[in-house]
Design a protein around this motif. Structure first.
Motif, PDB file in Angstrom:
ATOM      1  N   PHE A  61      22.224  99.881  26.003  1.00 29.44           N
ATOM      2  CA  PHE A  61      21.082  99.536  26.850  1.00 29.44           C
ATOM      3  C   PHE A  61      19.885 100.447  26.570  1.00 29.44           C
ATOM      4  O   PHE A  61      18.733 100.023  26.689  1.00 29.44           O
ATOM      5  CB  PHE A  61      21.483  99.562  28.324  1.00 29.44           C
ATOM      6  CG  PHE A  61      22.086  98.266  28.784  1.00 29.44           C
ATOM      7  CD1 PHE A  61      21.340  97.332  29.470  1.00 29.44           C
ATOM      8  CD2 PHE A  61      23.417  97.961  28.492  1.00 29.44           C
ATOM      9  CE1 PHE A  61      21.885  96.126  29.875  1.00 29.44           C
ATOM     10  CE2 PHE A  61      23.976  96.762  28.893  1.00 29.44           C
ATOM     11  CZ  PHE A  61      23.218  95.836  29.587  1.00 29.44           C
ATOM     12  N   LYS A  62      20.157 101.683  26.184  1.00 33.61           N
ATOM     13  CA  LYS A  62      19.072 102.583  25.798  1.00 33.61           C
ATOM     14  C   LYS A  62      18.371 102.055  24.549  1.00 33.61           C
ATOM     15  O   LYS A  62      17.133 102.129  24.442  1.00 33.61           O
ATOM     16  CB  LYS A  62      19.638 103.983  25.528  1.00 33.61           C
ATOM     17  CG  LYS A  62      18.586 105.024  25.158  1.00 33.61           C
ATOM     18  CD  LYS A  62      17.683 105.336  26.323  1.00 33.61           C
ATOM     19  CE  LYS A  62      16.713 106.464  25.982  1.00 33.61           C
ATOM     20  NZ  LYS A  62      15.785 106.759  27.088  1.00 33.61           N
ATOM     21  N   ALA A  63      19.139 101.523  23.623  1.00 34.11           N
ATOM     22  CA  ALA A  63      18.556 100.940  22.412  1.00 34.11           C
ATOM     23  C   ALA A  63      17.702  99.726  22.761  1.00 34.11           C
ATOM     24  O   ALA A  63      16.637  99.508  22.162  1.00 34.11           O
ATOM     25  CB  ALA A  63      19.654 100.555  21.422  1.00 34.11           C
ATOM     26  N   TYR A  64      18.167  98.929  23.740  1.00 30.14           N
ATOM     27  CA  TYR A  64      17.368  97.783  24.178  1.00 30.14           C
ATOM     28  C   TYR A  64      16.036  98.253  24.757  1.00 30.14           C
ATOM     29  O   TYR A  64      14.976  97.671  24.484  1.00 30.14           O
ATOM     30  CB  TYR A  64      18.110  96.961  25.239  1.00 30.14           C
ATOM     31  CG  TYR A  64      19.427  96.371  24.789  1.00 30.14           C
ATOM     32  CD1 TYR A  64      19.665  96.039  23.465  1.00 30.14           C
ATOM     33  CD2 TYR A  64      20.447  96.130  25.712  1.00 30.14           C
ATOM     34  CE1 TYR A  64      20.876  95.497  23.066  1.00 30.14           C
ATOM     35  CE2 TYR A  64      21.660  95.587  25.320  1.00 30.14           C
ATOM     36  CZ  TYR A  64      21.870  95.275  23.995  1.00 30.14           C
ATOM     37  OH  TYR A  64      23.072  94.734  23.605  1.00 30.14           O
ATOM     38  N   SER A  65      16.072  99.295  25.574  1.00 22.16           N
ATOM     39  CA  SER A  65      14.832  99.799  26.173  1.00 22.16           C
ATOM     40  C   SER A  65      13.900 100.350  25.097  1.00 22.16           C
ATOM     41  O   SER A  65      12.676 100.212  25.192  1.00 22.16           O
ATOM     42  CB  SER A  65      15.131 100.870  27.229  1.00 22.16           C
ATOM     43  OG  SER A  65      15.529 102.091  26.648  1.00 22.16           O
ATOM     44  N   LEU A 122      13.616  90.165  22.104  1.00 24.35           N
ATOM     45  CA  LEU A 122      14.152  89.674  23.376  1.00 24.35           C
ATOM     46  C   LEU A 122      15.330  88.728  23.144  1.00 24.35           C
ATOM     47  O   LEU A 122      16.340  88.779  23.854  1.00 24.35           O
ATOM     48  CB  LEU A 122      13.062  88.959  24.174  1.00 24.35           C
ATOM     49  CG  LEU A 122      12.006  89.839  24.821  1.00 24.35           C
ATOM     50  CD1 LEU A 122      10.832  88.994  25.302  1.00 24.35           C
ATOM     51  CD2 LEU A 122      12.598  90.615  25.993  1.00 24.35           C
ATOM     52  N   SER A 123      15.194  87.877  22.147  1.00 29.89           N
ATOM     53  CA  SER A 123      16.251  86.913  21.863  1.00 29.89           C
ATOM     54  C   SER A 123      17.515  87.617  21.395  1.00 29.89           C
ATOM     55  O   SER A 123      18.637  87.226  21.750  1.00 29.89           O
ATOM     56  CB  SER A 123      15.782  85.909  20.808  1.00 29.89           C
ATOM     57  OG  SER A 123      16.671  84.815  20.712  1.00 29.89           O
ATOM     58  N   LYS A 124      17.351  88.681  20.605  1.00 27.67           N
ATOM     59  CA  LYS A 124      18.509  89.444  20.142  1.00 27.67           C
ATOM     60  C   LYS A 124      19.218  90.091  21.329  1.00 27.67           C
ATOM     61  O   LYS A 124      20.454  90.077  21.418  1.00 27.67           O
ATOM     62  CB  LYS A 124      18.055  90.503  19.136  1.00 27.67           C
ATOM     63  CG  LYS A 124      19.207  91.173  18.367  1.00 27.67           C
ATOM     64  CD  LYS A 124      19.774  92.368  19.089  1.00 27.67           C
ATOM     65  CE  LYS A 124      20.921  93.000  18.297  1.00 27.67           C
ATOM     66  NZ  LYS A 124      21.541  94.113  19.040  1.00 27.67           N
ATOM     67  N   ASN A 164      16.276  82.927  25.041  1.00 28.08           N
ATOM     68  CA  ASN A 164      16.405  82.431  23.674  1.00 28.08           C
ATOM     69  C   ASN A 164      15.418  81.294  23.411  1.00 28.08           C
ATOM     70  O   ASN A 164      14.722  81.262  22.389  1.00 28.08           O
ATOM     71  CB  ASN A 164      17.819  81.927  23.408  1.00 28.08           C
ATOM     72  CG  ASN A 164      18.858  83.036  23.349  1.00 28.08           C
ATOM     73  OD1 ASN A 164      19.911  82.927  23.970  1.00 28.08           O
ATOM     74  ND2 ASN A 164      18.595  84.103  22.626  1.00 28.08           N
ATOM     75  N   GLN A 165      15.338  80.364  24.347  1.00 27.82           N
ATOM     76  CA  GLN A 165      14.476  79.195  24.150  1.00 27.82           C
ATOM     77  C   GLN A 165      12.996  79.558  24.184  1.00 27.82           C
ATOM     78  O   GLN A 165      12.192  78.996  23.430  1.00 27.82           O
ATOM     79  CB  GLN A 165      14.804  78.137  25.205  1.00 27.82           C
ATOM     80  CG  GLN A 165      16.186  77.532  24.995  1.00 27.82           C
ATOM     81  CD  GLN A 165      16.602  76.597  26.102  1.00 27.82           C
ATOM     82  OE1 GLN A 165      16.159  75.446  26.145  1.00 27.82           O
ATOM     83  NE2 GLN A 165      17.423  77.073  27.022  1.00 27.82           N
ATOM     84  N   VAL A 166      12.637  80.489  25.052  1.00 26.89           N
ATOM     85  CA  VAL A 166      11.259  80.995  25.057  1.00 26.89           C
ATOM     86  C   VAL A 166      10.924  81.580  23.686  1.00 26.89           C
ATOM     87  O   VAL A 166       9.851  81.336  23.123  1.00 26.89           O
ATOM     88  CB  VAL A 166      11.065  82.053  26.165  1.00 26.89           C
ATOM     89  CG1 VAL A 166       9.763  82.830  25.963  1.00 26.89           C
ATOM     90  CG2 VAL A 166      11.068  81.400  27.538  1.00 26.89           C
ATOM     91  N   ALA A 172       5.529  86.172  29.478  1.00 26.80           N
ATOM     92  CA  ALA A 172       5.455  86.867  30.769  1.00 26.80           C
ATOM     93  C   ALA A 172       6.416  86.258  31.781  1.00 26.80           C
ATOM     94  O   ALA A 172       7.164  86.983  32.464  1.00 26.80           O
ATOM     95  CB  ALA A 172       4.028  86.826  31.301  1.00 26.80           C
ATOM     96  N   ASN A 173       6.431  84.947  31.885  1.00 26.16           N
ATOM     97  CA  ASN A 173       7.294  84.285  32.860  1.00 26.16           C
ATOM     98  C   ASN A 173       8.770  84.445  32.519  1.00 26.16           C
ATOM     99  O   ASN A 173       9.611  84.647  33.399  1.00 26.16           O
ATOM    100  CB  ASN A 173       6.937  82.796  32.962  1.00 26.16           C
ATOM    101  CG  ASN A 173       5.549  82.562  33.523  1.00 26.16           C
ATOM    102  OD1 ASN A 173       4.981  83.435  34.187  1.00 26.16           O
ATOM    103  ND2 ASN A 173       4.972  81.409  33.255  1.00 26.16           N
ATOM    104  N   GLY A 174       9.086  84.349  31.223  1.00 19.61           N
ATOM    105  CA  GLY A 174      10.469  84.506  30.806  1.00 19.61           C
ATOM    106  C   GLY A 174      10.991  85.907  31.077  1.00 19.61           C
ATOM    107  O   GLY A 174      12.102  86.087  31.592  1.00 19.61           O
ATOM    108  N   VAL A 175      10.187  86.913  30.757  1.00 16.53           N
ATOM    109  CA  VAL A 175      10.600  88.296  30.993  1.00 16.53           C
ATOM    110  C   VAL A 175      10.757  88.562  32.490  1.00 16.53           C
ATOM    111  O   VAL A 175      11.671  89.270  32.919  1.00 16.53           O
ATOM    112  CB  VAL A 175       9.594  89.279  30.366  1.00 16.53           C
ATOM    113  CG1 VAL A 175       9.882  90.712  30.797  1.00 16.53           C
ATOM    114  CG2 VAL A 175       9.653  89.173  28.843  1.00 16.53           C
TER     115      VAL A 175
END
Length: 470
Positions: free
Chosen positions: A199-203, A286-288, A332-334, A375-378
């Protein structure tokens, strides 16, 4: 009569008597029935701010009557507040490099200004869409400038949502710091890792995305207002040219800068390509992350089952009790959509010819959509997924303890060939790596326990040299 008669270069046409738009807007609405949508509300606001700033500037340089200036300003302020947006009737994808969008704004503002001055809509002898509202301008400096202003606002919102995601991932990295799980490469068992490290890597990657987006906003602050038709500033007063961008900055609250080369800024749309590229990069990241969350939460019994995602809705119309990872799926779709939009933006920017790119409308349509859906997806990703993720610590521990991947830590002590043999035997027989090593007597149990300490495997620690020679 329910109609008024207006004329343009094409000829005469009936326009609804109560309409604030005029003949050119109506023709465009009839010609370009493409998306079934109208131009973005933030773009409408940006157009009104430009028209307000130009009216102020033209009055300052004594090229616009004070009464007309004040009527235009009042009309623009109403549009900025959200009024009359229904009068913007043109499709966002249109031929003409955005002329229809510009004229839609000119006509609506002119007709509202006419009313303010006591006249009737369509009496352009009082306030004229071209001679007054569009004075000193061209579609070719108005539309790209409005596109950049709109992009700045939409991108600011997206950066705000990404900042919330970064903070949520940081919190999860701390919450999960003591959860040991199996790391995987190429979908095969690798070596242990802490869930908090993942999760740190994601951030970390989201933080990079935020920094990239902030940097690329500087490209959007450079506008070609004052360049008029092709960047040469024809029909624009020299004093107007000096004042228009500072006035527009004051009106909009945006820190805009006039391009040093207005011809370059009118011809080339590479700034929008750069912005889209950074948004695409963010979408890929984000998709990853969404892919990882779907994998780690898979199951609940026959998959990885290492984490739990918040249960948001039924997952099947036929399978009772099934819950799907719908929020990561929408991310993913966004991302897929943003990547497709980026290709369109790239091709449209490349297709420009000589002094102007005629394809700004489709660039803005796709770019605004990318920014808004990002923005909406996040936002839903944070609120409906990330904040509610929990870890299945026992499941994570079980997978690590029964993995062959921990043999990697033993490799420096017994050699690669021996370690590979133990790994193959463990996979074949189901025996643990620890049992096989002790059976061979290569290492003592105390040494082996120290080597196989899963926490120490997740960061630089015990050296092989120390263990072999102590």
């Amino acid at each position: 009569m329910n109609y008024r008669l207006e004329s343009d270069s094409i000829g005469e046409k009936q326009v609804a008597k109560d309409a604030y738009y005029g003949v050119q807007s109506l023709r465009a609405a009839e010609n370009f029935k493409i998306t079934g949508l109208t131009i973005h509300k933030e773009f409408i606001k940006s157009l009104a701010e430009i028209k307000k700033a130009t009216a102020i500037t033209n009055n300052e340089v004594e090229l616009l009557d004070k009464n007309i200036e004040q009527a235009i300003i009042k009309a623009c302020d109403e549009i900025i507040e959200g009024k009359l947006h229904g009068e913007f009737i043109v499709d966002p994808i249109q031929g003409g490099a955005g002329t229809s969008m510009n004229m839609n704004a000119n006509e609506v503002i002119a007709n509202r200004a006419i009313e303010i001055l006591g006249g009737e809509k369509g009496d352009y002898g009082i306030v004229h869409p071209n001679d007054h509202v569009n004075y000193g301008q061209s579609t070719n400096d108005v539309i790209p400038t409005a596109g950049k202003m709109t992009s700045l606002r939409l991108l600011t919102k997206a950066i705000g949502e990404l900042t919330k995601l970064y903070e949520a991932l940081e919190e999860k990295s701390k919450e999960f710091d003591n959860v040991i799980k199996m790391g995987r490469t190429q979908m095969q068992d690798a070596v242990p890792i802490r869930l908090g490290q993942e999760f740190k890597a994601y951030s970390a990657v989201i933080k990079r995305d935020i920094l990239r987006l902030k940097k690329v906003t500087e490209e959007l602050k450079v506008v070609n207002m004052g360049g008029t038709a092709i960047g040469t500033g024809i029909n624009a007063d020299k004093e107007y040219l000096d004042k228009i961008v500072p006035n527009l900055s004051d009106v909009s609250g945006l820190e805009l800068k006039q391009a040093s080369d207005l011809i370059d800024a009118t011809q080339n749309l590479d700034g929008f390509v750069a912005v889209s590229s950074v948004i695409k990069t963010c979408a890929v990241n984000l998709s990853k992350i969404a892919n990882d969350l779907r994998l780690m939460s898979s199951g609940p019994r026959t998959g990885f089952g290492e984490i739990n995602l918040p249960e948001k809705q039924n997952g099947s119309s036929i399978m009772p009790g099934k819950i799907n990872p719908v929020i990561p799926e929408v991310i993913n779709q966004v991302a897929f959509n943003i990547i497709g939009n980026d290709i369109t933006i790239t091709m449209a920017a490349e297709a420009g010819q000589l002094e102007l790119n005629a394809f700004e409308p489709v660039i803005f349509y796709n770019l605004f959509q990318s920014m808004e859906t990002l923005a909406n997806g996040v936002s839903t990703f944070v609120e409906n997924c990330v904040l509610g993720i929990t870890a299945n610590e026992e499941r994570c521990k079980h997978l690590v303890d029964n993995s062959v991947g921990i043999i990697t830590a033993i490799c420096p002590h017994v050699g690669y060939k021996k370690a590979a043999k133990v790994a193959k035997t463990a996979i074949k027989t189901g025996e643990s790596v620890k049992e096989l090593i002790l059976k061979d007597g290569v290492l003592q149990e105390k040494e082996l326990d120290e080597i196989l300490n899963t926490v120490s495997m997740t960061e630089p620690g015990i050296s092989a040299k120390h263990l072999l020679h102590k």
